[in-house]
Design an enzyme around this catalytic site. Structure first.
Site, short mmCIF file in Angstrom:
data_model
loop_
_atom_site.label_atom_id
_atom_site.label_comp_id
_atom_site.label_asym_id
_atom_site.label_seq_id
_atom_site.Cartn_x
_atom_site.Cartn_y
_atom_site.Cartn_z
N MET A 187 0.87 -1.20 0.00
CA MET A 187 0.00 0.00 0.00
C MET A 187 0.89 1.22 0.00
O MET A 187 2.02 1.15 0.48
CB MET A 187 -0.79 0.11 1.32
CG MET A 187 -1.76 -0.99 1.60
SD MET A 187 -3.36 -0.53 1.00
CE MET A 187 -4.14 -2.13 1.11
N GLY A 238 4.58 -8.85 25.53
CA GLY A 238 5.41 -9.83 24.84
C GLY A 238 4.62 -10.76 23.96
O GLY A 238 3.77 -10.31 23.19
N GLY A 294 6.63 6.29 12.70
CA GLY A 294 6.52 5.71 11.36
C GLY A 294 6.43 4.19 11.42
O GLY A 294 6.55 3.58 12.49
N ASP A 313 4.00 -6.14 12.40
CA ASP A 313 4.73 -6.46 11.16
C ASP A 313 6.23 -6.57 11.43
O ASP A 313 6.92 -7.43 10.84
CB ASP A 313 4.47 -5.40 10.08
CG ASP A 313 3.02 -5.41 9.62
OD1 ASP A 313 2.36 -6.45 9.74
OD2 ASP A 313 2.54 -4.36 9.14
N LYS A 346 0.70 -4.57 4.92
CA LYS A 346 1.29 -5.52 5.87
C LYS A 346 2.34 -6.41 5.22
O LYS A 346 3.37 -6.71 5.81
CB LYS A 346 0.19 -6.37 6.51
CG LYS A 346 -0.71 -5.56 7.41
CD LYS A 346 -1.84 -6.39 7.98
CE LYS A 346 -2.88 -5.52 8.65
NZ LYS A 346 -2.38 -4.80 9.82
P1 ADP Z 1 -0.04 -5.38 16.57
O1 ADP Z 1 0.93 -4.31 16.22
O2 ADP Z 1 -0.35 -6.30 15.46
O3 ADP Z 1 -1.28 -4.90 17.28
P2 ADP Z 1 1.07 -6.17 19.16
O4 ADP Z 1 0.50 -4.93 19.74
O5 ADP Z 1 0.76 -7.45 19.84
O6 ADP Z 1 0.71 -6.35 17.63
O7 ADP Z 1 2.66 -5.96 19.12
C1 ADP Z 1 3.51 -6.86 18.46
C2 ADP Z 1 4.79 -7.02 19.26
O8 ADP Z 1 5.42 -5.76 19.40
C3 ADP Z 1 4.57 -7.53 20.69
O9 ADP Z 1 4.56 -8.95 20.72
C4 ADP Z 1 5.80 -6.97 21.40
O10 ADP Z 1 6.91 -7.80 21.14
C5 ADP Z 1 6.03 -5.65 20.69
N1 ADP Z 1 5.37 -4.53 21.40
C6 ADP Z 1 4.20 -3.92 21.08
N2 ADP Z 1 3.89 -2.94 21.97
C7 ADP Z 1 4.89 -2.94 22.88
C8 ADP Z 1 5.18 -2.14 24.05
N3 ADP Z 1 4.37 -1.16 24.47
N4 ADP Z 1 6.32 -2.41 24.73
C9 ADP Z 1 7.18 -3.39 24.33
N5 ADP Z 1 6.96 -4.17 23.24
C10 ADP Z 1 5.84 -3.95 22.52
#
Ligand code: ADP
Length: 305
Positions: free
Chosen positions: A11, A226, A289, A254, A40
């Site tokens: 995209m 995590g 970003g 991603d 994605k």
């Molecule tokens: P999405 O971006 O698809 O919603 P998640 O929010 O589960 O997925 O985030 C994906 C990964 O990014 C998590 O498993 C973690 O490893 C990392 N992550 C996301 N947010 C945080 C945060 N606030 N602190 C530390 N790691 C994070």
């Protein structure tokens, strides 16, 4: 080192920063505009390639300037674009995004050529896909193409990873049974399982329900908490998060998947790859970003040291 194929979307984000959204029939001036590469599939391919993986991408673009932009962006990261096909008379995938001063986002997604990625496109890439160690997919392209790719992987002994995002409402669980890794976030897991996922315990229960329906391994990303690794016949393992101060969490999922793929194909060490993936995703949210926030291999090694 191993080779990765990404079968998925691309995209172009068209980001307008505005004081407010215009009303019907109204024209207003906005102070700032930015373009960014996303989708994605492309995000995951870029994360893996920045970390030094050999990556090929199977996707479709239109015949507009956004297509040129996407192809150039993939090539600059060293991604093999032989199966990035231009479709005449179609627009590329674009996402007009409107950002208001409060940070509120309004987003439109036009899938464009992504909606035309078909099982025949997978067959055309078959010989090169057979040379890959892992095929990575998401759901911004037609479901039929995803089912076809999973079956192709199973038939040829190639491992596959499905990131069921955006959360699907019409996924046929039977047709994703053969996937090697299913990697949902909590929202996607809740949608697919039909169970609530508001805690780690609920995430484990929902993942186990999917295992009961035939999936072998579910990796649930839990944001700041995590990730969880839930495999058939094995105890659940928790991958501890890394503490960072978030600046922009878009594209964290991603980053997690692209980096997981990169480290997994290196020597198929699942624990080591998950350990790296939580670190790579955490590092990415410390910068604004999406693709812009994905570290190079050198920078990531420095972050891990
Ligand atoms: P999405 O971006 O698809 O919603 P998640 O929010 O589960 O997925 O985030 C994906 C990964 O990014 C998590 O498993 C973690 O490893 C990392 N992550 C996301 N947010 C945080 C945060 N606030 N602190 C530390 N790691 C994070």
């Amino acid at each position: 080192m191993g080779k990765i194929a990404v079968v998925g979307s691309n995209m172009v984000d068209l980001i307008t920063y505005t004081a407010r959204m215009p009303g019907p029939g109204e024209t207003i001036e906005a102070p700032r505009f930015e373009m960014g590469c996303g989708g994605k599939g492309a995000n995951q391919a870029i994360a893996a390639a920045r970390l030094g993986a050999e990556v090929m991408m199977v996707t479709k673009v239109g015949d507009d300037i956004f297509a040129d932009n996407t192809i150039r962006n993939l090539k600059e990261s060293g991604i093999d674009t032989r199966y990035v096909e231009r479709v005449p008379g179609t627009s590329s995938g674009v996402a007009p995004i409107f950002v208001e001063p409060s940070g509120e986002n309004s987003i439109l997604i036009i899938k464009g050529a992504n909606a035309l990625l078909s099982p025949a496109d997978i067959d055309r890439a078959a010989e090169d896909l057979k040379g890959c160690d892992l095929i990575v997919m998401q759901l911004e392209v037609p479901l039929e193409t995803i089912y076809h790719t999973i079956a192709f992987g199973a038939r040829h002994g190639i491992e596959t990873l499905l990131n069921p995002a955006p959360a699907p409402t019409d996924l046929d669980p039977k047709r994703i049974e053969q996937v090697t890794f299913l990697v949902p976030n909590q929202t996607e897991l809740a949608t697919i399982s039909g169970l609530p996922v508001n805690s780690e315990a609920e995430a484990e229960t929902a993942a186990r329900a999917l295992i009961g329906r035939g999936i072998r391994t579910v990796i649930v990303t839990l944001g700041a908490r995590g990730a969880l690794l839930v495999s058939k016949g094995e105890e659940t393992r928790r991958i501890e998060p890394v503490r960072v101060t978030p600046v922009d969490t878009t594209g964290a999922g991603d980053a997690f998947i692209g980096s997981f793929a990169r480290y997994y194909v290196e020597n198929r060490d699942l624990d080591a790859a998950l350990h790296k993936a939580v670190r790579y995703a955490a590092d990415s949210i410390t910068r604004p970003g999406t693709q812009k926030s994905y570290a190079s291999r050198e920078a990531f090694e420095a972050f891990c040291a």
